[in-house]
Each structure stands twice: as C-alpha cells, then as structure tokens.
Motif scaffolding. Structure first.
Motif, PDB file in Angstrom:
ATOM      1  N   ASP A   1     -11.564  -0.843 -12.368  1.00 64.70           N
ATOM      2  CA  ASP A   1     -12.581  -0.225 -11.522  1.00 64.70           C
ATOM      3  C   ASP A   1     -13.607  -1.167 -10.891  1.00 64.70           C
ATOM      4  O   ASP A   1     -14.669  -0.732 -10.485  1.00 64.70           O
ATOM      5  N   ILE A   2     -13.318  -2.460 -10.791  1.00 60.71           N
ATOM      6  CA  ILE A   2     -14.271  -3.420 -10.229  1.00 60.71           C
ATOM      7  C   ILE A   2     -13.684  -4.051  -8.961  1.00 60.71           C
ATOM      8  O   ILE A   2     -12.532  -4.474  -8.943  1.00 60.71           O
TER       9      ILE A   2
ATOM     10  N   PRO B   1      -8.240   2.660  -9.582  1.00 60.85           N
ATOM     11  CA  PRO B   1      -9.257   2.882  -8.544  1.00 60.85           C
ATOM     12  C   PRO B   1      -9.670   1.579  -7.859  1.00 60.85           C
ATOM     13  O   PRO B   1      -9.928   1.561  -6.662  1.00 60.85           O
ATOM     14  N   ALA B   2      -9.692   0.467  -8.613  1.00 58.48           N
ATOM     15  CA  ALA B   2     -10.076  -0.823  -8.034  1.00 58.48           C
ATOM     16  C   ALA B   2      -9.053  -1.291  -6.999  1.00 58.48           C
ATOM     17  O   ALA B   2      -9.418  -1.727  -5.909  1.00 58.48           O
ATOM     18  N   GLN B   3      -7.772  -1.215  -7.338  1.00 56.43           N
ATOM     19  CA  GLN B   3      -6.736  -1.652  -6.399  1.00 56.43           C
ATOM     20  C   GLN B   3      -6.739  -0.788  -5.150  1.00 56.43           C
ATOM     21  O   GLN B   3      -6.662  -1.289  -4.032  1.00 56.43           O
ATOM     22  N   TRP B   4      -6.839   0.513  -5.313  1.00 60.30           N
ATOM     23  CA  TRP B   4      -6.804   1.435  -4.182  1.00 60.30           C
ATOM     24  C   TRP B   4      -8.019   1.215  -3.286  1.00 60.30           C
ATOM     25  O   TRP B   4      -7.901   1.194  -2.058  1.00 60.30           O
ATOM     26  N   ALA B   5      -9.208   1.013  -3.862  1.00 60.53           N
ATOM     27  CA  ALA B   5     -10.413   0.731  -3.073  1.00 60.53           C
ATOM     28  C   ALA B   5     -10.276  -0.604  -2.348  1.00 60.53           C
ATOM     29  O   ALA B   5     -10.588  -0.715  -1.161  1.00 60.53           O
ATOM     30  N   TYR B   6      -9.797  -1.624  -3.055  1.00 56.05           N
ATOM     31  CA  TYR B   6      -9.600  -2.961  -2.470  1.00 56.05           C
ATOM     32  C   TYR B   6      -8.703  -2.885  -1.243  1.00 56.05           C
ATOM     33  O   TYR B   6      -9.043  -3.401  -0.172  1.00 56.05           O
TER      34      TYR B   6
ATOM     35  N   MET C   1       0.818  -1.213   0.000  1.00 56.59           N
ATOM     36  CA  MET C   1       0.000   0.000   0.000  1.00 56.59           C
ATOM     37  C   MET C   1       0.849   1.260   0.000  1.00 56.59           C
ATOM     38  O   MET C   1       0.418   2.293  -0.502  1.00 56.59           O
ATOM     39  N   THR C   2       2.042   1.198   0.570  1.00 57.21           N
ATOM     40  CA  THR C   2       2.871   2.400   0.679  1.00 57.21           C
ATOM     41  C   THR C   2       4.016   2.428  -0.323  1.00 57.21           C
ATOM     42  O   THR C   2       4.565   3.494  -0.582  1.00 57.21           O
ATOM     43  N   ASP C   3       4.374   1.281  -0.887  1.00 59.66           N
ATOM     44  CA  ASP C   3       5.478   1.250  -1.853  1.00 59.66           C
ATOM     45  C   ASP C   3       5.103   1.913  -3.179  1.00 59.66           C
ATOM     46  O   ASP C   3       5.952   2.448  -3.874  1.00 59.66           O
ATOM     47  N   THR C   4       3.831   1.862  -3.513  1.00 64.34           N
ATOM     48  CA  THR C   4       3.352   2.460  -4.756  1.00 64.34           C
ATOM     49  C   THR C   4       2.408   3.604  -4.406  1.00 64.34           C
ATOM     50  O   THR C   4       1.432   3.392  -3.686  1.00 64.34           O
ATOM     51  N   PRO C   5       2.666   4.805  -4.899  1.00 62.21           N
ATOM     52  CA  PRO C   5       1.775   5.929  -4.609  1.00 62.21           C
ATOM     53  C   PRO C   5       0.354   5.651  -5.117  1.00 62.21           C
ATOM     54  O   PRO C   5       0.172   4.991  -6.149  1.00 62.21           O
ATOM     55  N   ALA C   6      -0.624   6.165  -4.416  1.00 60.47           N
ATOM     56  CA  ALA C   6      -2.026   5.952  -4.791  1.00 60.47           C
ATOM     57  C   ALA C   6      -2.295   6.397  -6.218  1.00 60.47           C
ATOM     58  O   ALA C   6      -3.094   5.785  -6.932  1.00 60.47           O
TER      59      ALA C   6
END
Length: 158
Positions: free
Chosen positions: A99-100, A51-56, A41-46
C-alpha cells in the motif's frame, strides 16, 4: 442502463481493462487514455494487484499523458497537496506492496526529495517546471516508467 448480453470472457476482459472517463472544458485537451496501456496493466486483473501496484500503474499513465502535453522547455513535477513543502521534480517512482507509493526527485534548488505515501492518502498534483538545463532535452520520466511496465510484462510472459 446497459442491457447488452456479454459472454463470461467479455466480462472477465472488461474487469481486467482499466477504464478512464474525463471531460475537459477545452475539447482539444488530450485525455488520458486506457487504450494503449502497458500489457502489465491488462494481463493481470486489478483484483489480483496490490493497492500500491494498481495506484502506481494508473499514476504512471496520468504522468505520461501530462508530459505529452508539455513543451520542450518544461518537465513534470509534483506539487505537494495539503502542505507548504513545495514541489518535487519527478526523477523516479515506485511502490512497496501492499500500500505504499514512492516518488523520487529533487526540489527546484536541487535538493534530493523523496515522497512516501500510503495509497489511502494519495494526492498527486502534476506541475510543469522549467527544465534545470535549458539547452538539454527535457526529462520525460513518464515515458520511461511506461517503458519499464511494458518490459516487465514482456519479461513475465517470456
């Protein structure tokens, strides 16, 4: 207003780190923490995530925090918002870029259920359900999902 001067590295790091803000009526309530998040979560900037990965990733943190507060007789489930479809006992979760977000599980009668949701419509109501097998250890899917995120980050850096 924050008038602190930050280096470019500090600004970049702050942009990459998830920030959480919560206020609860009961001060003893365990807040969701962004302090001990998986490296993935922190190694790659948001901004570099779909959007799907960040929401997950963020739902996984909320799910784990919710499970940390359950007693040994309950497991996490999703109550469907805006529908009378009932609940889904969470047995798996995933995402499909871009986005899913998908939840896998079963309803209280044991019927297989899968929820496929676009991130723009994402509403997750976490519920505590009694365990299906009273004598078995509770299923803690949130802990397994966080472990998977940590392993993915470790594999990516190896």
């Amino acid at each position: 207003m924050d008038e602190a001067i930050r280096t470019a590295a500090e600004a970049y790091e702050a942009d990459a780190l998830p920030r959480v803000y919560e206020v609860h009526r009961n001060p003893k309530h365990k807040k969701t923490s962004a302090q001990n998040v998986p490296h993935s979560m922190t190694d790659t900037p948001a901004a570099q995530k779909s959007p799907a990965q960040w929401a997950y990733e963020r739902v996984v943190l909320y799910l784990k925090n919710f499970e940390e507060q359950l007693d040994a007789d309950h497991e996490a489930a999703i109550g469907f918002t805006g529908a009378e479809a009932g609940v889904l006992r969470i047995e798996g979760m995933g995402y499909f870029d871009p986005d899913i977000v998908t939840f896998y599980g079963s309803d209280p009668s044991g019927v297989r259920v899968q929820l496929i949701q676009h991130v723009s419509q994402l509403n997750v109501l976490l519920r505590a359900l009694p365990k299906q097998e009273p004598d078995a250890a509770p299923n803690r899917i949130g802990f397994r999902l966080v472990e998977d995120l940590e392993q993915a980050a470790d594999t990516a850096t190896s």
